[in-house]
Design a protein around this motif. Structure first.
Motif, mmCIF file in Angstrom:
data_model
loop_
_atom_site.group_PDB
_atom_site.id
_atom_site.type_symbol
_atom_site.label_atom_id
_atom_site.label_comp_id
_atom_site.label_asym_id
_atom_site.label_seq_id
_atom_site.Cartn_x
_atom_site.Cartn_y
_atom_site.Cartn_z
ATOM 1 N N VAL A 142 -9.205 -11.606 -7.206
ATOM 2 C CA VAL A 142 -7.764 -11.831 -7.057
ATOM 3 C C VAL A 142 -7.112 -10.621 -6.380
ATOM 4 N N GLY A 143 -7.567 -9.424 -6.743
ATOM 5 C CA GLY A 143 -7.043 -8.207 -6.130
ATOM 6 C C GLY A 143 -7.327 -8.145 -4.638
ATOM 7 N N ILE A 144 -8.513 -8.608 -4.223
ATOM 8 C CA ILE A 144 -8.832 -8.661 -2.796
ATOM 9 C C ILE A 144 -7.847 -9.571 -2.081
ATOM 10 N N ALA A 145 -7.623 -10.743 -2.647
ATOM 11 C CA ALA A 145 -6.709 -11.701 -2.017
ATOM 12 C C ALA A 145 -5.301 -11.123 -1.911
ATOM 13 N N GLY A 146 -4.820 -10.489 -2.981
ATOM 14 C CA GLY A 146 -3.452 -9.959 -2.973
ATOM 15 C C GLY A 146 -3.259 -8.808 -1.999
ATOM 16 N N THR A 147 -4.154 -7.829 -2.050
ATOM 17 C CA THR A 147 -3.964 -6.648 -1.203
ATOM 18 C C THR A 147 -4.285 -6.935 0.263
ATOM 19 N N LEU A 148 -5.320 -7.737 0.498
ATOM 20 C CA LEU A 148 -5.637 -8.083 1.887
ATOM 21 C C LEU A 148 -4.540 -8.965 2.481
#
Length: 191
Positions: free
Chosen positions: A35-41
Motif C-alpha cells: 500500500v505504501g508503494i502505491a501511495g508514495t509512487l
C-alpha cells in the motif's frame, strides 16, 4: 491463589507464546508496504506530471505552472520516489519475516530504516503542504495572492498528490508499530 498474587505484583507470565504468532503481523507488514508503494509512487507521479498552462492576452504569451517551479514540490517528488524505492527494497525482508517469524536483527534494522524514511517523508510532505496552502489561501500580510483561482487544475493535482504522501506517512507509522509489536513478542518468547 498465591500464583495470582504474584502476577499482580508484576511477575512475568511463563505461558509459552505460539511460534507462528508473528506471521500475522508479518503478513500485515507486507500488505502495508505494498500500500505504501502505491501511495508514495502515485504521489510522486501525480506531482511530477502536474502542469497547467494559461493563455494571456494573445496566444503567443502563456503562463505555465509546473511542479519544478517550486523547490518544495521538487523535494516532494524526490522524497516520495526515494520512499517508494525503499518500500520496494524492503519487501524481500518482509517476506523473510513471514517465513522466519523469529528474525530479530532484520526487524530492528527495518524499524530504524522505517523511522528514517518516516522523517524524510514527513519533511517532504509538510514542505509541499505549506506551498499548497499558500497557493489556495495566499498570505495577506506579505501580499501573496491565492493563485488557485487561476491555476485550479494545477492546485487540484498538487492537493491530490499530498493525499498519497500522507497515506505513506500513516503506513510507515503502522509498520513501525507492527515491528515493535513483533519484537516485543520475540522478547516474551525468549524470557
Amino acid at each position: 491463589m498465591a500464583k495470582a498474587g504474584r502476577m499482580e505484583e508484576g511477575g512475568v507470565s511463563k505461558a509459552p507464546v505460539p511460534v507462528g504468532s508473528n506471521k500475522g503481523i508479518s503478513v500485515i507488514d507486507l500488505v502495508l508496504r505494498l500500500v505504501g508503494i502505491a501511495g508514495t509512487l502515485g504521489a510522486a507521479i501525480a506531482m511530477g506530471t502536474n502542469e497547467q498552462t494559461l493563455p494571456f492576452f494573445t496566444r503567443f504569451v502563456r503562463f505555465n505552472a509546473q511542479y519544478d517551479d517550486f523547490t518544495s514540490f521538487r523535494l516532494f517528488v524526490v522524497v516520495n520516489a526515494i520512499v517508494s524505492a525503499y518500500f520496494v527494497l524492503t519487501i524481500p525482508l518482509s517476506i523473510v519475516h513471514i517465513m522466519r517469524s523469529v528474525a530479530r536483527g532484520t526487524r530492528i534494522l527495518l524499524i530504524i530504516l522505517d523511522t528514517i524514511m518516516l522523517a524524510l517523508l514527513t519533511a517532504g510532505a509538510s514542505a509541499a503542504a505549506s506551498i499548497v496552502y499558500l497557493a489556495h489561501n495566499g498570505n495577506s500580510s506579505t501580499n501573496w495572492l491565492p493563485v488557485c483561482q487561476q491555476y485550479g487544475d494545477f492546485c487540484q493535482g498538487a492537493s491530490g498528490s499530498l493525499i498519497g504522501s500522507f497515506g505513506g506517512i500513516v503506513v510507515l507509522i503502522l509498520t513501525i508499530l507492527l515491528g515493535a509489536m513483533a519484537l516485543s513478542r520475540l522478547a516474551k518468547r525468549i524470557v
